[in-house]
Write a protein that holds these residues in place. Structure first.
Motif, short mmCIF file in Angstrom:
data_model
loop_
_atom_site.label_atom_id
_atom_site.label_comp_id
_atom_site.label_asym_id
_atom_site.label_seq_id
_atom_site.Cartn_x
_atom_site.Cartn_y
_atom_site.Cartn_z
N SER A 88 43.21 9.05 63.09
CA SER A 88 42.73 10.47 62.23
C SER A 88 42.86 11.61 62.80
CB SER A 88 41.32 10.02 61.36
OG SER A 88 41.37 8.71 60.67
N ARG A 117 49.57 20.14 55.20
CA ARG A 117 49.47 21.33 55.73
C ARG A 117 49.91 21.39 56.94
NH1 ARG A 117 43.63 23.07 56.82
NH2 ARG A 117 43.31 20.84 57.35
N ASN A 124 43.13 15.57 64.13
CA ASN A 124 42.72 16.95 63.22
C ASN A 124 44.08 17.68 63.29
OD1 ASN A 124 39.96 16.51 62.68
ND2 ASN A 124 39.47 16.93 64.91
N GLU A 127 46.11 13.13 56.02
CA GLU A 127 46.13 13.99 54.92
C GLU A 127 45.53 15.20 55.12
OE1 GLU A 127 47.98 12.70 52.32
OE2 GLU A 127 48.57 11.35 53.75
N THR A 128 44.63 15.40 55.91
CA THR A 128 43.67 16.73 56.35
C THR A 128 44.18 17.22 57.46
OG1 THR A 128 42.01 15.36 57.20
CG2 THR A 128 41.90 15.59 55.03
#
Length: 211
Positions: free
Chosen positions: A77, A158, A79, A136-137
């Motif tokens: 996960s 993004r 960043n 996703e983030t």
């Protein structure tokens, strides 16, 4: 060199579930896989194993790496994710190596080889990346390539354009891949693209393994 020093490190990251009736001790097989993926040629790997009393052919060691089917571990996960592609030559033909890396840990998240570079293929790469990791983030770091930005926009992910800084993580990985393949005496000659891709994914698994 750091990668050669790691030849004596743990080999727990190598899974030998593919072994059925292999006459070579598992410890020697793991060492052979580790040495070749870490940067030693097949010939040098054979010599080291021979000094340990294990005599195997170039084909045997090559087959160990291919059958092990090593890939980066899923479920990360990050960043930030640095994404880029570079040219890899196979049998005097150009292929594009796509890579995604976590610049904070220097881990390779995903690798793929494609015969060309297009927005559609980039979308495939991103779809596979999303299936393997929670991205996703995350913020994707890209250069000015239009197909990268277009694919990320279509995927609703993004991104920001960055030519230096954290995006250099993937550039460092590309330099290391090219250094290793060139030291293999044309490692990717006389092989199928899938074979080359398999070795590159094995390299990624080794690269991410703990020292």
């Amino acid at each position: 060199m750091p990668e050669i020093a790691r030849l004596s490190g743990s080999t727990d990251w190598i899974d030998l579930d593919f072994v059925e009736r292999e006459r070579t001790p598992e410890r020697a097989m793991k060492l052979g896989i580790q040495m070749h993926v870490a940067g030693l040629s097949l010939s040098n790997t054979i010599s080291i194993l021979d000094n340990l009393g294990v005599q195997r052919s170039r084909k045997a060691i090559h087959d160990w790496v291919q059958k092990a089917d090593l890939q980066p571990v899923s479920g990360k996960s990050p960043n930030q994710i640095a994404v880029d592609e570079t040219v890899i030559r196979i049998n005097d033909q150009q292929f594009w190596l796509y890579a995604a890396a976590n610049p904070q840990t220097n881990e390779i998240l995903h690798l793929r080889l494609f015969s060309t570079t297009t927005t559609a293929l980039t979308e495939i790469f991103l779809k596979e990346l999303r299936q393997k990791h929670d991205v996703e983030t995350a913020v994707f770091l890209v250069d000015g390539a239009k197909h990268l930005r277009a694919a990320l926009q279509r995927a609703g992910l993004r991104f920001q354009t960055e030519r230096h800084g954290n995006r250099n993580a993937v550039e460092r990985i590309f330099r290391e891949v090219k250094r290793r393949t060139s030291s293999f005496s044309n490692c990717f000659s006389h092989v199928e693209p899938k074979t080359a891709e398999n070795w590159l994914q094995s390299f990624a698994r080794w690269h991410n393994a703990p020292n």
